[in-house]
Design a protein around this motif. Sequence first.
Motif, PDB file in Angstrom:
ATOM      1  N   ALA A 148       0.817  -1.220   0.000  1.00 40.23           N
ATOM      2  CA  ALA A 148       0.000   0.000   0.000  1.00 40.23           C
ATOM      3  C   ALA A 148       0.846   1.264   0.000  1.00 40.23           C
ATOM      4  O   ALA A 148       0.305   2.375  -0.041  1.00 40.23           O
ATOM      5  N   GLY A 149       2.175   1.107   0.067  1.00 36.53           N
ATOM      6  CA  GLY A 149       3.056   2.255   0.021  1.00 36.53           C
ATOM      7  C   GLY A 149       3.149   3.029   1.316  1.00 36.53           C
ATOM      8  O   GLY A 149       3.578   4.182   1.329  1.00 36.53           O
ATOM      9  N   LEU A 150       2.794   2.410   2.445  1.00 36.77           N
ATOM     10  CA  LEU A 150       2.778   3.105   3.727  1.00 36.77           C
ATOM     11  C   LEU A 150       4.032   2.844   4.556  1.00 36.77           C
ATOM     12  O   LEU A 150       4.418   3.675   5.382  1.00 36.77           O
ATOM     13  N   VAL A 151       4.647   1.677   4.380  1.00 36.27           N
ATOM     14  CA  VAL A 151       5.821   1.291   5.161  1.00 36.27           C
ATOM     15  C   VAL A 151       6.833   0.639   4.233  1.00 36.27           C
ATOM     16  O   VAL A 151       6.456  -0.068   3.284  1.00 36.27           O
ATOM     17  N   ASN A 152       8.098   0.875   4.495  1.00 38.70           N
ATOM     18  CA  ASN A 152       9.171   0.205   3.760  1.00 38.70           C
ATOM     19  C   ASN A 152       9.648  -0.993   4.578  1.00 38.70           C
ATOM     20  O   ASN A 152      10.328  -0.833   5.594  1.00 38.70           O
ATOM     21  N   TYR A 153       9.240  -2.167   4.163  1.00 42.55           N
ATOM     22  CA  TYR A 153       9.537  -3.405   4.876  1.00 42.55           C
ATOM     23  C   TYR A 153      10.849  -3.976   4.360  1.00 42.55           C
ATOM     24  O   TYR A 153      11.000  -4.252   3.177  1.00 42.55           O
TER      25      TYR A 153
END
Length: 474
Positions: A148-153
Amino acid sequence: MSVEEETEPPAPNCFRILIATDNHLGYLEKDPIRGNDSFQAFAEILTLARDRKVDFVLLGGDLFHDNKPSRKTLHKTMTLLRQFCMGSNPVAFSFVSAQDETFKTAFATVNYMDPNYNVSIPIFSIHGNHDDPSGDGDLCALDLLSAAGLVNYFGRAEKVDDVQIRPMLLKKDGGVKVAVYGMGNIRDERLYRTFVGKKVRMFRPKEDTDEWFNIFVIHQNRVKRGPTNYIPETFLPDFLHLVLWGHEHDCHIDLEQNDEKGFYITQPGSSVATSLSEGETIAKHVGILEIFPDKEFKLDKVALKTVRPFVMGDIVLADIKLKARQKMDEKRISDVLCDKVDEMIEEAKQQWLAADDEREEEDFPKPLIRLRVDYSNFTTLNPQRFGQRFVDKVANVKDILHFHRKRQVNTDKKSKDVGFDVPITLPDKLDKFQVQDLVQEFLKAQNLEILPENGIGEAVRLFVEKEDKEAISE
């Protein structure tokens, strides 16, 4: 340093990073009193990141409490991330390493460089033992937030018996270079063997190798809980400058230097209490890390103000001068314990008020209270019935009391050993016992010929912790 004083963004020759770990979003989400505690603390952390104008947020695992967080938890989390991390403010650093080596997704790009998003505060996170990949597709909740482009895992090992860790290389125009290494949680015993076999490799930048400030984010047991059920600090390479250690909930955020290796370790601890143990009573903090040229750095710890106060105490009924007939008098014992709990509530209030001069007494939240009661030679009470007296005063009314007694030494030589031993005189350690530990201890005493002991232990762990209904059948 107050938030009001720190309004300017970091200079081009300074990286400013907010570090936190073990947020456990969704913990007790159905509890009418404590259900919002984890989100409240996380909102405070994101507010702090925005107000301090950090370059990015670095999380050390266990963002979620459950391996399969509910839709309610995911919705709240995504709402907070969109509210605080999206915006038109430009990101002031460059991601100079190969992104497809760090982000193993269909997009293979850091979110703030994606033209479809406006990200003002990037978040980088590894997974922990609560929110690690499992089940069909071997996915975790962080994969959803990443898509979703919210966190860089980052930090997911492709092979647990041959771990290769490549850094994220971040650079500012002022010349500050930061290499961030990450390793998501792997079962401690297995990772210990992998380290011993020299199968954990950390790759350094080929260019300007010695000019990078090296950070390592890890989520493993730091405290020795068995011969191989932890990761010794000395296993880590000495080229590191700072280790962000997740998983341990005790807050020891102040920098500790490893004398043998030379690097520093910070252990922020959890942002919400997930057990009524001694370590959770330590005040919760996050850190503002600033990195300067020549690999100079400082860490400013910031106390979290929205965390529910927690006080733990002990009482030995034998120390109270009661007559012989009163030792079995539930009402008399209950009155004694009520007085003690009232004292602990007042102690929690005074600690809460002293932590911030702007707090008002009428805003005091219901605290967590844990009273460990040594009831040797006394009668016990029903803890839940006892807790009803404090419905309007305490957040954890069902488990205020924890009864224990001194262990009786068994002199009967004919008694049989059941295969494992539970220290009933250490109730604080009982909170840390895990099902797989007991299963493993029991299986060690058996001689299985068809099914492997390790396989059964791992299947039970996945079934209990991850709610993987297919774990045992597979």
